[in-house]
Design a protein around this motif. Structure first.
Motif, PDB file in Angstrom:
ATOM      1  N   PHE A   1      32.657  36.253  52.352  1.00 56.79           N
ATOM      2  CA  PHE A   1      33.444  35.527  51.360  1.00 56.79           C
ATOM      3  C   PHE A   1      32.537  34.564  50.609  1.00 56.79           C
ATOM      4  CE2 PHE A   1      36.766  33.132  49.481  1.00 56.79           C
ATOM      5  CZ  PHE A   1      36.442  31.796  49.645  1.00 56.79           C
ATOM      6  N   VAL A   2      32.780  34.420  49.297  1.00 58.05           N
ATOM      7  CA  VAL A   2      31.999  33.501  48.485  1.00 58.05           C
ATOM      8  C   VAL A   2      32.858  32.345  47.974  1.00 58.05           C
ATOM      9  CG1 VAL A   2      30.583  33.246  46.410  1.00 58.05           C
ATOM     10  CG2 VAL A   2      30.435  35.351  47.761  1.00 58.05           C
ATOM     11  N   ALA A   3      33.914  32.672  47.241  1.00 64.86           N
ATOM     12  CA  ALA A   3      34.746  31.623  46.646  1.00 64.86           C
ATOM     13  C   ALA A   3      36.092  32.208  46.247  1.00 64.86           C
ATOM     14  CB  ALA A   3      34.064  31.026  45.414  1.00 64.86           C
TER      15      ALA A   3
ATOM     16  N   ALA B   1      32.572  29.198  50.385  1.00 67.50           N
ATOM     17  CA  ALA B   1      31.785  29.356  51.600  1.00 67.50           C
ATOM     18  C   ALA B   1      30.779  28.212  51.672  1.00 67.50           C
ATOM     19  CB  ALA B   1      31.054  30.695  51.577  1.00 67.50           C
ATOM     20  N   ASP B   2      30.458  27.794  52.875  1.00 67.64           N
ATOM     21  CA  ASP B   2      29.501  26.695  53.039  1.00 67.64           C
ATOM     22  C   ASP B   2      28.154  27.019  52.397  1.00 67.64           C
ATOM     23  OD1 ASP B   2      30.603  25.693  56.388  1.00 67.64           O
ATOM     24  OD2 ASP B   2      31.343  25.160  54.394  1.00 67.64           O
TER      25      ASP B   2
ATOM     26  N   GLY C   1      28.555  23.471  46.363  1.00 64.55           N
ATOM     27  CA  GLY C   1      27.673  22.592  45.602  1.00 64.55           C
ATOM     28  C   GLY C   1      26.772  23.317  44.615  1.00 64.55           C
ATOM     29  N   ARG C   2      26.695  24.629  44.734  1.00 67.02           N
ATOM     30  CA  ARG C   2      25.854  25.416  43.819  1.00 67.02           C
ATOM     31  C   ARG C   2      26.670  26.355  42.946  1.00 67.02           C
ATOM     32  NH1 ARG C   2      22.427  29.055  45.794  1.00 67.02           N
ATOM     33  NH2 ARG C   2      23.662  29.476  47.700  1.00 67.02           N
ATOM     34  N   PHE C   3      27.753  26.888  43.497  1.00 73.66           N
ATOM     35  CA  PHE C   3      28.598  27.834  42.771  1.00 73.66           C
ATOM     36  C   PHE C   3      29.908  27.159  42.385  1.00 73.66           C
ATOM     37  CE2 PHE C   3      26.957  32.075  44.805  1.00 73.66           C
ATOM     38  CZ  PHE C   3      25.653  31.710  44.500  1.00 73.66           C
TER      39      PHE C   3
END
Length: 122
Positions: free
Chosen positions: A46-48, A60-61, A65-67
């Motif tokens: 999973f990403v977002a 996802a941890d 903060g980047r995506f």
């Protein structure tokens, strides 16, 4: 729902890409949407995800903060802005949709599009 992802490509470490996914076939605003990814030889992860109205996001941890995930219901489109990319982000990225956002988080969405390749060079 049919989902068509685009925007992948080759980028250097630290670079940025924006993925887009256009939905068709059903009322886009009736579905939560999100992104999953799978790297070669690794399990899908999973990403977002974002809820139907776009007011709630979950990450996802590994990408927090980047995506940034966002959606435009008027354009039937969900986006994934990816900044500070790392080689570990190299994967095929898939957009997903489901009436229940949690189903995307646990990677069992009702609908999933074809992937778009993201490659981050070191």
């Amino acid at each position: 729902v049919q989902l068509q992802a685009s925007g992948g490509g080759l980028v250097q470490t630290g670079g940025s890409l924006r993925l887009s996914c256009v939905a068709s076939g059903r009322t886009f605003a009736d579905y939560a949407t999100g992104w999953l990814r799978q790297a070669p030889g690794k399990e899908r992860e999973f990403v977002a995800s974002t809820n139907k109205g776009g007011g709630t996001q979950y990450y996802a941890d590994s990408v927090k903060g980047r995506f940034t995930i966002s959606r435009d219901n008027a354009r039937n489109t969900v986006y994934l802005q990816m900044n500070s990319l790392k080689p570990d982000d190299t994967a095929v990225y898939y957009c997903a949709a489901d009436s229940i956002m949690h189903h995307i988080v646990i990677m069992t969405p009702d609908f999933e599009g074809q992937g778009t390749q993201v490659t981050v060079s070191s």
